[in-house]
Write an enzyme that holds these catalytic residues in place. Structure first.
Site, PDB file in Angstrom:
ATOM      1  N   CYS A 174       0.693  -1.389   0.093  1.00  0.00           N
ATOM      2  CA  CYS A 174      -0.067  -0.158  -0.069  1.00  0.00           C
ATOM      3  C   CYS A 174       0.979   1.342  -0.092  1.00  0.00           C
ATOM      4  O   CYS A 174       0.470   2.235  -0.915  1.00  0.00           O
ATOM      5  CB  CYS A 174      -0.955  -0.005   1.101  1.00  0.00           C
ATOM      6  SG  CYS A 174      -1.246  -1.469   1.918  1.00  0.00           S
ATOM      7  N   ARG A 203       7.040 -10.975   5.776  1.00  0.00           N
ATOM      8  CA  ARG A 203       6.698 -10.592   7.280  1.00  0.00           C
ATOM      9  C   ARG A 203       7.163 -11.694   8.284  1.00  0.00           C
ATOM     10  O   ARG A 203       7.268 -12.807   7.817  1.00  0.00           O
ATOM     11  CB  ARG A 203       4.941 -10.584   7.348  1.00  0.00           C
ATOM     12  CG  ARG A 203       4.335  -9.580   6.623  1.00  0.00           C
ATOM     13  CD  ARG A 203       2.783  -9.386   6.720  1.00  0.00           C
ATOM     14  NE  ARG A 203       2.487  -8.640   6.088  1.00  0.00           N
ATOM     15  CZ  ARG A 203       1.085  -8.529   5.411  1.00  0.00           C
ATOM     16  NH1 ARG A 203       0.018  -9.208   6.270  1.00  0.00           N
ATOM     17  NH2 ARG A 203       0.516  -7.766   4.312  1.00  0.00           N
ATOM     18  N   GLN A 221       0.885 -11.044  -2.923  1.00  0.00           N
ATOM     19  CA  GLN A 221      -0.584 -10.903  -2.769  1.00  0.00           C
ATOM     20  C   GLN A 221      -0.822 -10.277  -4.299  1.00  0.00           C
ATOM     21  O   GLN A 221       0.179  -9.742  -5.192  1.00  0.00           O
ATOM     22  CB  GLN A 221      -0.687  -9.623  -2.082  1.00  0.00           C
ATOM     23  CG  GLN A 221      -0.396  -9.866  -0.538  1.00  0.00           C
ATOM     24  CD  GLN A 221      -0.525  -8.478   0.245  1.00  0.00           C
ATOM     25  OE1 GLN A 221       0.180  -7.606  -0.164  1.00  0.00           O
ATOM     26  NE2 GLN A 221      -1.104  -8.817   1.545  1.00  0.00           N
ATOM     27  N   ASP A 223      -2.597  -7.978  -5.406  1.00  0.00           N
ATOM     28  CA  ASP A 223      -2.952  -6.639  -4.445  1.00  0.00           C
ATOM     29  C   ASP A 223      -3.514  -5.538  -5.619  1.00  0.00           C
ATOM     30  O   ASP A 223      -2.857  -5.453  -6.505  1.00  0.00           O
ATOM     31  CB  ASP A 223      -1.672  -6.080  -3.712  1.00  0.00           C
ATOM     32  CG  ASP A 223      -2.337  -5.356  -2.598  1.00  0.00           C
ATOM     33  OD1 ASP A 223      -3.134  -5.491  -2.298  1.00  0.00           O
ATOM     34  OD2 ASP A 223      -1.280  -5.082  -1.653  1.00  0.00           O
ATOM     35  N   HIS A 225      -4.706  -1.153  -5.172  1.00  0.00           N
ATOM     36  CA  HIS A 225      -5.485  -0.203  -4.471  1.00  0.00           C
ATOM     37  C   HIS A 225      -6.311   0.631  -5.350  1.00  0.00           C
ATOM     38  O   HIS A 225      -5.565   1.185  -6.398  1.00  0.00           O
ATOM     39  CB  HIS A 225      -4.346   0.736  -3.836  1.00  0.00           C
ATOM     40  CG  HIS A 225      -3.509  -0.239  -2.680  1.00  0.00           C
ATOM     41  ND1 HIS A 225      -2.390  -1.021  -3.105  1.00  0.00           N
ATOM     42  CD2 HIS A 225      -3.850  -0.645  -1.561  1.00  0.00           C
ATOM     43  CE1 HIS A 225      -2.230  -1.899  -1.854  1.00  0.00           C
ATOM     44  NE2 HIS A 225      -3.100  -1.531  -0.872  1.00  0.00           N
ATOM     45  N   LYS A 309     -15.145  -2.711   6.048  1.00  0.00           N
ATOM     46  CA  LYS A 309     -14.679  -3.649   5.204  1.00  0.00           C
ATOM     47  C   LYS A 309     -15.866  -4.506   4.807  1.00  0.00           C
ATOM     48  O   LYS A 309     -16.793  -4.737   5.500  1.00  0.00           O
ATOM     49  CB  LYS A 309     -13.433  -4.331   5.508  1.00  0.00           C
ATOM     50  CG  LYS A 309     -13.402  -5.282   6.631  1.00  0.00           C
ATOM     51  CD  LYS A 309     -12.525  -5.953   6.596  1.00  0.00           C
ATOM     52  CE  LYS A 309     -12.486  -6.684   8.206  1.00  0.00           C
ATOM     53  NZ  LYS A 309     -11.485  -7.911   8.365  1.00  0.00           N
ATOM     54  N   HIS A 355      -8.296  -1.240  -0.331  1.00  0.00           N
ATOM     55  CA  HIS A 355      -7.436  -2.300  -0.594  1.00  0.00           C
ATOM     56  C   HIS A 355      -8.488  -3.413  -0.872  1.00  0.00           C
ATOM     57  O   HIS A 355      -9.364  -3.931  -0.309  1.00  0.00           O
ATOM     58  CB  HIS A 355      -6.749  -2.843   0.601  1.00  0.00           C
ATOM     59  CG  HIS A 355      -6.261  -1.478   1.526  1.00  0.00           C
ATOM     60  ND1 HIS A 355      -4.820  -1.480   1.703  1.00  0.00           N
ATOM     61  CD2 HIS A 355      -6.819  -0.356   2.190  1.00  0.00           C
ATOM     62  CE1 HIS A 355      -4.692  -0.384   2.380  1.00  0.00           C
ATOM     63  NE2 HIS A 355      -5.738   0.319   2.757  1.00  0.00           N
TER      64      HIS A 355
HETATM   65 ZN   LIG Z   1      -3.257  -2.581   0.832  1.00  0.00          ZN
END
Ligand SMILES: [Zn+2]
Length: 479
Positions: A174, A203, A221, A223, A225, A309, A355
């Site tokens: 992000c 992580r 991910q 991912d 945004h 969310k 996200h």
């Molecule tokens: Zn994010």
């Protein structure tokens, strides 16, 4: 306690610190199965006598116990760690490090298909692919607030010869995407902007917490945004819901509910962002879910401090629940990164950030998928779609010819040219769960045909290569 409650249960004069509940008495136990035993010292002291700890499960009915044991057996058979080894999908190496997945060619092929699937769907939905580095400077995470929140738990800093520099392995994509948004002035006409990246993040997980592909230290991910105006949140939610449902459908996840997490109406000061915006986005999520006819549950107080969310709770074939396809509104990062756009009123405004990651992590998703289909991937995903087996070495040339024809038509095919009996080759292909086997011998070569077997169905007859290709392509589009 600060972050929850602990409970005690009493049985006669024995008090147990546990989550509970306890049975009031043993009369409720109608069916029992001992599962395991282990040695234990009285009060955990090895100077004391050794005791035997017994583990068991009990059900109020014999039938329920039996069903549970069948599911347990099935779960063992489907365990992605076991299948990952048997099907040559992935491995781990102590030298590389714990929790760091090594994808083998076959596993990488499945993963690559998933990425292609998502890439294609995202391009259609107006996403813009971006690429960002695996590390970011300390300042980036101080700005995002992740440093204050996760600094100590995350990976140690990476130092450079310049003592003033400190970098971190990227724990999320992000902040990088916020900087892409901020790289130039934005107008309301530019929005929504949807930046997508298959971003690999790292992580630190305690080694005891690591588990197959579901708990790892590095993962990718799918991912993205989305940056939009407050009044665009609903449309964006609908589009993401459609993308998630498209994914579930293609992969055979048909049993799901949507969980909507809203703020605690009694504690509004806990949350960042204006009252008006919260109201707008909470309503947008509820309306989007209703418009798409989702079965929903609403949880008050479950929203993050930075936004409401929607999660999909997906049930797999064994009845286990997985949280997938989270869509999260964020009022925090646009604030921290001072993101802006110029509105129709010529004034500066803050965009809303969303996200979303339909697969979540590709590693965890692969684990769920492997267990869901028991390693028997749908044809479009299978790492190897067809294996050609000549009944004897003298038909190897014909087998190669068929293999080339299929490969040239983008069907992933290979020839089993090992010096083994045909029965063994067929059994091995069954174990590998290769969707199609093509058997060629004298008759096939003379008539220019192939004999085919479908995994689980057995013999499906003889075809010309052309007919066979048609059948495969039909199955691929149906998937
Ligand atoms: Zn994010």
């Amino acid at each position: 306690l600060q972050d929850g409650q602990i409970s005690f249960y009493e049985q006669g004069n024995f008090t147990d610190l546990c989550k509970g509940p306890h049975l009031p008495d043993t009369g409720y136990i109608k069916a029992v199965k001992l599962m395991n035993i282990a040695g234990a010292y009285w009060r955990g002291d090895e100077k004391n006598k050794q005791l035997t700890r017994i583990y068991g499960v009990t059900f109020p009915k014999q039938k329920l116990l039996e069903e549970y044991l069948v599911l347990l057996e099935e779960a063992k058979k489907r365990d992605h760690r076991k299948l990952g080894k048997e099907l040559d999908l992935f491995t781990f190496s102590e030298k590389v490090g714990a929790g760091l997945v090594l994808w083998l060619p076959k596993g990488a092929a499945v993963r690559d298909r998933l990425e292609q699937f998502m890439r294609k769907a995202q391009v259609k939905a107006g996403y813009l692919p971006v690429v960002t580095p695996h590390i970011g400077s300390k300042e980036l995470y101080v700005t995002s607030g992740h440093y204050a929140k996760y600094g100590a738990d995350s990976f140690q800093p990476i130092r450079t010869p310049n003592v003033d520099e400190e970098y971190f392995l990227k724990p999320m994509n992000c902040p990088h995407h916020c900087e892409i948004y901020a790289s130039r002035p934005r107008s309301y006409k530019d929005l929504p902007l949807r930046f997508a990246e298959f971003g690999t993040v790292y992580r630190y997980e305690q080694s005891g917490e690591l588990h197959g592909l579901t708990r790892v230290r590095g993962f990718t991910q799918d991912d993205a945004h989305l940056f939009c105006r407050p009044e665009q949140v609903k449309d964006e939610f609908i589009k993401v819901i459609d993308l998630v449902l498209h994914t579930f459908k293609a992969l055979g996840f048909n049993d799901y509910t949507a969980q909507i997490s809203l703020r605690d109406p009694e504690n509004k000061e806990k949350y960042i962002g204006s009252d008006e915006n919260w109201e707008k986005s909470e309503n947008a999520i509820i309306e989007a879910a209703t418009e798409r006819g989702l079965k929903t549950v609403t949880e008050l107080g479950e929203a993050a401090f930075y936004g409401p969310k929607l999660d999909f709770m997906v049930k797999d074939v064994l009845g286990r629940q997985w949280q997938l396809g989270t869509i999260q509104v964020d009022y925090n990062l646009p604030e921290r990164f001072e993101l802006e756009y110029i509105g129709a009123d010529n004034q500066k405004h803050r965009p809303v950030m969303i996200h979303r990651a339909p697969f979540g992590s590709l590693e965890r998703f692969m684990a769920i998928l492997i267990e869901q289909c028991a390693g028997d991937f749908p044809l479009w995903l299978a790492p190897e779609q067809v294996i050609v087996i000549p009944v004897a070495d003298k038909f190897l040339n014909y087998a190669e010819k068929v293999c080339n024809l299929l490969n040239n038509s983008e069907i992933r095919t290979s020839v089993d040219n090992r010096n083994e009996k045909i029965g063994k080759k067929i059994r091995d292909a069954e174990i590998q769960k290769t969707p199609y086997m093509v058997i060629v011998g004298e008759k096939e070569e003379n008539e220019g045909l192939i004999s085919a077997r479908r995994h689980k169905l057995g013999d499906i007859g003889t075809f010309t290569v052309e007919e066979f290709l048609q059948r495969l392509n039909q199955e691929i589009t149906l998937d």
